[in-house]
Design an enzyme around this catalytic site. Structure first.
Site, PDB file in Angstrom:
ATOM      1  N   SER A  73       6.946  10.492   1.477  1.00  0.00           N
ATOM      2  CA  SER A  73       8.244  10.628   2.140  1.00  0.00           C
ATOM      3  C   SER A  73       9.079  11.726   1.496  1.00  0.00           C
ATOM      4  O   SER A  73       9.726  12.518   2.190  1.00  0.00           O
ATOM      5  CB  SER A  73       9.008   9.303   2.111  1.00  0.00           C
ATOM      6  OG  SER A  73       8.367   8.334   2.911  1.00  0.00           O
ATOM      7  N   ASN A 152      -0.942   7.841  11.308  1.00  0.00           N
ATOM      8  CA  ASN A 152      -1.015   6.664  10.459  1.00  0.00           C
ATOM      9  C   ASN A 152      -1.192   5.363  11.229  1.00  0.00           C
ATOM     10  O   ASN A 152      -1.655   4.371  10.674  1.00  0.00           O
ATOM     11  CB  ASN A 152       0.246   6.559   9.591  1.00  0.00           C
ATOM     12  CG  ASN A 152       1.517   6.580  10.419  1.00  0.00           C
ATOM     13  OD1 ASN A 152       1.767   7.526  11.161  1.00  0.00           O
ATOM     14  ND2 ASN A 152       2.330   5.532  10.313  1.00  0.00           N
ATOM     15  N   SER A 200       0.180  11.398  -0.756  1.00  0.00           N
ATOM     16  CA  SER A 200       0.736  10.297  -1.541  1.00  0.00           C
ATOM     17  C   SER A 200      -0.388   9.547  -2.237  1.00  0.00           C
ATOM     18  O   SER A 200      -1.364   9.145  -1.597  1.00  0.00           O
ATOM     19  CB  SER A 200       1.514   9.343  -0.628  1.00  0.00           C
ATOM     20  OG  SER A 200       2.154   8.332  -1.371  1.00  0.00           O
ATOM     21  N   THR A 238      12.184  14.466 -15.565  1.00  0.00           N
ATOM     22  CA  THR A 238      11.057  14.279 -16.478  1.00  0.00           C
ATOM     23  C   THR A 238       9.806  13.869 -15.708  1.00  0.00           C
ATOM     24  O   THR A 238       9.847  12.960 -14.876  1.00  0.00           O
ATOM     25  CB  THR A 238      11.393  13.198 -17.520  1.00  0.00           C
ATOM     26  OG1 THR A 238      12.564  13.591 -18.229  1.00  0.00           O
ATOM     27  CG2 THR A 238      10.246  13.001 -18.496  1.00  0.00           C
ATOM     28  N   CYS A 326       6.307   1.070   7.144  1.00  0.00           N
ATOM     29  CA  CYS A 326       7.709   1.443   6.966  1.00  0.00           C
ATOM     30  C   CYS A 326       8.603   0.883   8.063  1.00  0.00           C
ATOM     31  O   CYS A 326       9.823   0.927   7.957  1.00  0.00           O
ATOM     32  CB  CYS A 326       7.837   2.966   6.916  1.00  0.00           C
ATOM     33  SG  CYS A 326       6.913   3.710   5.558  1.00  0.00           S
TER      34      CYS A 326
END
Length: 393
Positions: A73, A152, A200, A238, A326
């Site tokens: 996403s 998907n 992903s 980070t 989702c």
């Protein structure tokens, strides 16, 4: 807990044991911040570079074209928003399709509210993009085409190479959401003329919370997260070293096992499709029969409500879905199924089963045998089905 069959691998996958093993030392032993200058952290910086190279190799890309993100996403958002901002001086028009993941559709709607124009191209009854319509949608102000590699929900694979050629011919950037395709299908960014690609980790047996965006060298999109020099100053923060080690290990695993794994998945998938279509009346397969993801089968059952179907399958230990994870809380029918022309009442009765290499034909027999009983039970409670049967007599 009794029998459990997980057939929702499009939503997420089990993290492979070797991926977990590779990640663990970077939580407890090699926990230094890669941006620090001392030697304790330099090894982590080198490890990130190795994972970047490993992922790039799977795409025919260069390591400096891979940018780590928090997942698909974020990668989709970055590709659309940063391109729109960077190329606003050239134009304000974006082309996508009606069956994209909501990470693309909602981002496109966000950009529309900020003055950009978006064309949502139709697909055919199998979910394939209509290339003539895509070509006709191109304007002098078009700056980006974004089309998912494979859907998907219904699994249909798009003609990505042809779309890439169209984009290149017109000097338009081409982005593809490959979240479902990466690790399942061979992808070469040069052969397909892809300028940006989203993936992903948790979709191919890697960890959650880590993904990447491939950005072709020379594409001038802007930084997405500000605040530091990480990811060559394009995404501050980070680095998630354990996640990066995990996604890199999973990418190598997916590439090394793909041929054998996919062959097995296709065999089991087709066995599933054949049994359902032959043994359960008034149902249809959604998506292209052969140009589909190796592990995907999506059906619609007339006179059946999808949510009830999922609940009763769950009672039998079968994990499935009716579409994208989702939107699992939504009562609206799938936008993908509506786009391929299904009426609301049939789109509501959809079932997505997505397998992995561990699922056997014996597992599928258990699923189909229970599915037949559940569908029959739900139809027997449906007044619409009762009226339909009476009219058939």
């Amino acid at each position: 807990m009794g029998k459990l069959l997980y057939l929702d691998n499009a939503a997420t996958t089990k993290t492979a044991p070797e991926v977990v093993d590779a990640m663990l030392p970077y939580f407890t032993e090699h926990y230094g911040n890669p941006s620090s200058v001392y030697s304790f952290s330099s090894g982590n910086k080198e490890m990130i570079s190795k994972q970047r190279e490993a992922i790039a190799d799977t795409l025919g890309a260069s390591a400096n074209e891979i940018y780590f993100t928090a997942g698909g996403s974020e990668s989709d958002n970055w590709a659309l928003k940063a391109t729109a901002e960077a190329y606003a001086g050239k134009g304000n028009h974006i082309i996508t399709t009606k069956i994209e993941h909501h990470a693309i559709l909602h981002t496109a709607q966000y950009l529309e509210k900020r003055g950009f124009e978006v064309t949502y191209v139709d697909v055919d009854e199998d979910g394939k993009v209509k290339l003539d319509e895509l070509k006709a949608a191109i304007r002098p102000t078009t700056i980006l085409i974004s089309v998912m590699f494979a859907n998907n929900e219904i699994g249909t694979i798009q003609p990505i190479k042809e779309i890439g050629e169209i984009a290149k011919e017109h000097g338009i950037l081409f982005h593809t959401d490959a979240v479902q395709a990466y690790g399942q299908l061979p992808i070469n960014v040069d052969e397909c003329h892809i300028d940006m690609l989203s993936a992903s980790g948790h979709k191919f047996n890697g960890p959650k919370g880590i993904g990447f965006l491939y950005i072709r060298k020379g594409v001038k999109i802007r930084s997405f997260v500000h605040g530091g020099a990480q990811e060559r100053k394009r995404r501050a923060g980070t680095e998630n070293v354990p996640g990066i080690v995990g996604i890199g290990t999973a990418a190598k695993r997916a590439a090394n096992t793909r041929e054998e794994r996919v062959a097995k998945e296709i065999e089991v998938r087709d066995y599933l499709i054949d049994r359902v279509l032959k043994e359960i009346p008034y149902c249809r397969l959604n998506g292209h029969r052969t140009d589909r993801l190796p592990n995907n089968a999506n059906f619609s059952f007339r006179f059946v409500e999808g949510e009830s179907l999922l609940i009763m399958l769950d009672m039998k230990g079968i994990c499935a879905s009716s579409g994208s994870a989702c939107t699992s809380g939504s009562l609206d029918p799938s936008h993908v199924l509506l786009a391929i022309g299904l009426p609301h009442e049939i789109a509501h009765g959809s079932l997505r089963l997505t397998i992995n290499e561990e699922i056997t034909k014996e597992d599928i027999d258990y699923v189909v045998d229970n599915l037949k009983e559940i569908v029959a039970h739900l139809r027997n409670m449906s007044p619409l089905y009762e009226d339909f049967v009476k009219k058939q007599k």
